[in-house]
Design a protein around this motif. Structure first.
Motif, PDB file in Angstrom:
ATOM      1  N   GLU A 243       5.576  -0.880  10.879  1.00 35.10           N
ATOM      2  CA  GLU A 243       5.757  -2.409   9.722  1.00 35.10           C
ATOM      3  C   GLU A 243       6.789  -1.754   7.930  1.00 35.10           C
ATOM      4  O   GLU A 243       7.771  -1.602   7.746  1.00 35.10           O
ATOM      5  CB  GLU A 243       4.396  -2.896   9.836  1.00 35.10           C
ATOM      6  CG  GLU A 243       4.722  -3.814  10.742  1.00 35.10           C
ATOM      7  CD  GLU A 243       5.286  -4.707  11.303  1.00 35.10           C
ATOM      8  OE1 GLU A 243       5.863  -4.985  10.264  1.00 35.10           O
ATOM      9  OE2 GLU A 243       5.093  -5.182  12.484  1.00 35.10           O
ATOM     10  N   ASP A 244       5.938  -0.451   8.386  1.00 33.16           N
ATOM     11  CA  ASP A 244       6.426  -0.236   6.654  1.00 33.16           C
ATOM     12  C   ASP A 244       7.758   0.020   6.331  1.00 33.16           C
ATOM     13  O   ASP A 244       8.738   0.130   5.296  1.00 33.16           O
ATOM     14  CB  ASP A 244       5.697   1.361   5.914  1.00 33.16           C
ATOM     15  CG  ASP A 244       4.008   0.496   6.238  1.00 33.16           C
ATOM     16  OD1 ASP A 244       3.855  -0.179   5.398  1.00 33.16           O
ATOM     17  OD2 ASP A 244       3.188   1.687   5.458  1.00 33.16           O
ATOM     18  N   LYS A 246      10.148  -0.743   8.610  1.00 36.34           N
ATOM     19  CA  LYS A 246      10.677  -1.828   9.051  1.00 36.34           C
ATOM     20  C   LYS A 246      11.096  -2.190   7.144  1.00 36.34           C
ATOM     21  O   LYS A 246      12.029  -2.457   6.982  1.00 36.34           O
ATOM     22  CB  LYS A 246      10.215  -2.770   9.677  1.00 36.34           C
ATOM     23  CG  LYS A 246      10.986  -4.355   9.647  1.00 36.34           C
ATOM     24  CD  LYS A 246      10.126  -4.262  11.593  1.00 36.34           C
ATOM     25  CE  LYS A 246      11.541  -5.809  11.546  1.00 36.34           C
ATOM     26  NZ  LYS A 246      10.084  -6.588  12.337  1.00 36.34           N
ATOM     27  N   SER A 247      10.554  -2.699   6.791  1.00 42.05           N
ATOM     28  CA  SER A 247      10.764  -3.499   5.171  1.00 42.05           C
ATOM     29  C   SER A 247      11.021  -2.443   4.388  1.00 42.05           C
ATOM     30  O   SER A 247      11.865  -3.009   3.889  1.00 42.05           O
ATOM     31  CB  SER A 247       9.161  -3.528   5.396  1.00 42.05           C
ATOM     32  OG  SER A 247       8.719  -3.914   3.125  1.00 42.05           O
ATOM     33  N   GLU A 250      14.765  -2.910   5.919  1.00 41.88           N
ATOM     34  CA  GLU A 250      15.448  -4.579   5.194  1.00 41.88           C
ATOM     35  C   GLU A 250      15.659  -4.269   3.882  1.00 41.88           C
ATOM     36  O   GLU A 250      16.294  -4.950   3.513  1.00 41.88           O
ATOM     37  CB  GLU A 250      13.793  -5.416   5.676  1.00 41.88           C
ATOM     38  CG  GLU A 250      14.035  -5.146   7.367  1.00 41.88           C
ATOM     39  CD  GLU A 250      13.237  -6.604   8.004  1.00 41.88           C
ATOM     40  OE1 GLU A 250      12.298  -6.860   6.715  1.00 41.88           O
ATOM     41  OE2 GLU A 250      13.156  -6.758   8.934  1.00 41.88           O
ATOM     42  N   GLN A 251      15.257  -3.779   3.054  1.00 40.44           N
ATOM     43  CA  GLN A 251      14.955  -4.138   1.831  1.00 40.44           C
ATOM     44  C   GLN A 251      15.834  -3.060   1.675  1.00 40.44           C
ATOM     45  O   GLN A 251      16.926  -3.357   0.233  1.00 40.44           O
ATOM     46  CB  GLN A 251      13.252  -2.810   0.854  1.00 40.44           C
ATOM     47  CG  GLN A 251      13.676  -3.033  -0.198  1.00 40.44           C
ATOM     48  CD  GLN A 251      13.433  -4.770  -1.428  1.00 40.44           C
ATOM     49  OE1 GLN A 251      13.383  -5.126  -0.292  1.00 40.44           O
ATOM     50  NE2 GLN A 251      14.207  -5.056  -2.313  1.00 40.44           N
TER      51      GLN A 251
END
Length: 269
Positions: A243-244, A246-247, A250-251
């Motif tokens: 998740e980190d 992926k985040s 995305e950023q």
């Protein structure tokens, strides 16, 4: 509407690690049964040896059966204290691990130290399980000895005139040179067979054996709980890293898109 107190109680009950709680209760019950019954059974053994076999306590610096019994009693005191503390530690670890699993993306974060602590508890619990297996095997020896004595007492009432003897030298209780044999037909033999000490000591050793077996089951239960928590935490850490990443990606895509939009807007103007 549901009262706020009921909601808080339901939330608190939902945070209890019930598998760890069951294992802790089973561990405390087994250790209490083993330590309490084992201690009283050893005291009954001393009474039987002194009253019916006339075994005398040796000098203070000698290692005889009474000194060994005293040492085992002190070991029992240590076992009771150590596993009382260890049960509390495992229960606390269960609370923290359950909280970590349920609040993966909340304020409670899984750390490397937490994973190391879980792995350490798994290794320690496995060692204690092997130790309790040895204690169970050791506790079965006096149960076997008292079962033989009880069988001899029963056979004398069935087989009249049979010459049956009890010799503590067969079990290594007294030195070979000392003859402390008690045979059927003697007054001490019948008093011992009819006494409450023999029957009570025999059943106390059986209860102590059952307590040691319950402690083994509790250790196995703890191993299953700790291993499951370790697997959940390990998967949760991987999901957390995913998740980190992926985040972060995305950023970065958002930043690239914003930069290109600004460049196009500047080129147009």
């Amino acid at each position: 509407m549901i009262p706020l107190k009921i909601i808080c109680c339901i939330k608190c009950l939902g945070g209890i690690p019930y598998p760890s709680l069951i294992a802790t209760i089973l561990l405390y019950a087994g250790v209490a049964l083993f330590c309490g019954c084992g201690h009283e059974a050893l005291s009954g053994t001393v009474t039987i040896l002194q009253n019916y076999f006339e075994v005398v306590r040796g000098p203070v610096d000698s290692l005889d059966v009474f000194t060994m019994i005293d040492i085992i009693k002190y070991v029992i005191y240590g076992i009771a204290s150590a596993f009382f503390v260890y049960g509390i530690l495992l229960m606390v670890e269960g609370f923290f691990t359950s909280g970590a699993i349920k609040d993966l993306y909340g304020d409670f974060k899984i750390t490397t130290c937490g994973r190391c602590v879980s792995a350490w508890f798994i290794m320690l619990t496995y060692i204690f399980m092997l130790a309790w297996l040895g204690v169970t095997a050791f506790t079965s020896l006096p149960v076997f000895m008292y079962f033989n004595i009880w069988t001899i007492c029963q056979n004398t009432t069935i087989l009249e005139g049979a010459t049956l003897c009890l010799d503590p030298r067969q079990y290594g209780i007294v030195p070979i040179g000392e003859g402390k044999t008690v045979c059927a037909g003697s007054e001490k033999f019948y008093k011992m067979c009819e006494s409450n000490e023999l029957d009570m000591t025999f059943h106390l050793f059986i209860c102590a054996l059952a307590g040691a077996g319950a402690a083994v089951i509790a250790m196995i239960h703890y191993l299953m709980v700790l291993s499951a928590n370790w697997a959940y935490v390990k998967d949760a850490c991987r999901m957390q890293k995913y998740e980190d990443i992926k985040s972060k990606e995305e950023q970065e895509l958002h930043d690239i898109h914003s930069t290109r939009s600004k460049e196009r807007l500047n080129a147009y103007t």
